[in-house]
Design an enzyme around this catalytic site. Structure first.
Site, PDB file in Angstrom:
ATOM      1  N   ILE A  75       1.223  -1.414   0.379  1.00  9.09           N
ATOM      2  CA  ILE A  75      -0.033   0.200   0.387  1.00  9.09           C
ATOM      3  C   ILE A  75       0.558   1.601   0.013  1.00  9.09           C
ATOM      4  O   ILE A  75       2.218   1.237   0.812  1.00  9.09           O
ATOM      5  CB  ILE A  75      -0.934  -0.006   0.913  1.00  9.09           C
ATOM      6  CG1 ILE A  75      -2.017  -1.381   1.198  1.00  9.09           C
ATOM      7  CG2 ILE A  75      -1.548   1.344   0.729  1.00  9.09           C
ATOM      8  CD1 ILE A  75      -2.862  -0.801   2.529  1.00  9.09           C
ATOM      9  N   GLU A  76       1.177   2.557  -0.900  1.00 10.13           N
ATOM     10  CA  GLU A  76       1.901   3.808  -1.066  1.00 10.13           C
ATOM     11  C   GLU A  76       0.781   4.507  -0.553  1.00 10.13           C
ATOM     12  O   GLU A  76      -0.434   4.785   0.060  1.00 10.13           O
ATOM     13  CB  GLU A  76       1.789   3.651  -2.734  1.00 10.13           C
ATOM     14  CG  GLU A  76       2.568   5.155  -2.477  1.00 10.13           C
ATOM     15  CD  GLU A  76       2.808   5.302  -4.420  1.00 10.13           C
ATOM     16  OE1 GLU A  76       3.364   6.241  -4.370  1.00 10.13           O
ATOM     17  OE2 GLU A  76       1.469   5.444  -4.778  1.00 10.13           O
TER      18      GLU A  76
END
Length: 210
Positions: A75-76
């Site tokens: 997850i960015e």
């Protein structure tokens, strides 16, 4: 609205259209509890601009998941100008609870980390095909076997949607210049309605639209 009123955390995952996202965030803001964080799954839009659609910009953050979420481990996380340290810390802890790894984009810039990288790679892959240097299949295989990518860049563009790829490329070009100029083969496919897996044809042909 009724579901949001009971939520402890909200993740917006609507279509990649800035006006639509701002409308959804504004509606969420009115019904969520004051302490609830709103995370946007956008792959490109400014978190600061999205946060400005709410009365809680300090509790708005980017939380960019990758498709397919059950398979992809990253997850960015993207901070907006007003995103608080507490909001960042809570979001990172949630990602850990989800069993995900995180990277943090500290500056709210177009494309963040991952979209900027994948669009640059994808556009260059398209140019290699357009110039007759290699086939679509060989470009994909080269990236999978040489760079250990799970999916080749042209398959990735087809999976995400070529209309989305073109939209992101044009936004990147406006910000960063001609290195993000979309090649003609991408433009022709999009204008012809061949948008990748969802229409059954993109840089590759699929048995059925998904």
């Amino acid at each position: 609205e009724s579901a949001a009123a009971e939520a402890d955390h909200a993740i917006e995952t609507v279509v990649e259209d800035l006006d639509v996202k701002r409308e959804v965030l504004g509606r969420l803001d009115k019904v969520l509890r004051d302490d609830v964080i709103i995370a946007s799954n956008t792959s490109q839009f400014s978190i600061s601009v999205l946060g400005a659609a709410t009365e809680r910009p300090d509790r708005v953050i980017g939380s960019h998941w990758f498709n397919p979420p059950p398979v992809m481990g990253l997850i960015e996380i993207i901070r907006g100008l007003e995103t608080s340290d507490e909001t960042l810390e809570t979001t990172l802890k949630l990602a850990e609870r989800y069993g995900k790894k995180t990277v943090v984009c500290q500056k709210d810039t177009p494309g963040f980390i991952t979209s900027r990288l994948i669009i640059a790679l994808g556009l260059e892959a398209m140019r290699i095909v357009e110039e007759g240097i290699a086939s679509v299949e060989d470009v994909n295989v080269a990236c999978q076997l040489a760079f250990n990518h799970a999916m080749g860049p042209l398959d990735t563009m087809d999976f995400s949607g070529l209309d989305t790829a073109l939209h992101v490329a044009e936004a990147m070009r406006e910000q960063y210049g001609e290195r993000f100029l979309a090649p003609q083969n991408l433009r022709v496919l999009v204008k012809s309605g061949h948008l990748g897996r969802k229409t059954g044809r993109g840089f590759s042909t699929y048995e059925q639209a998904t």
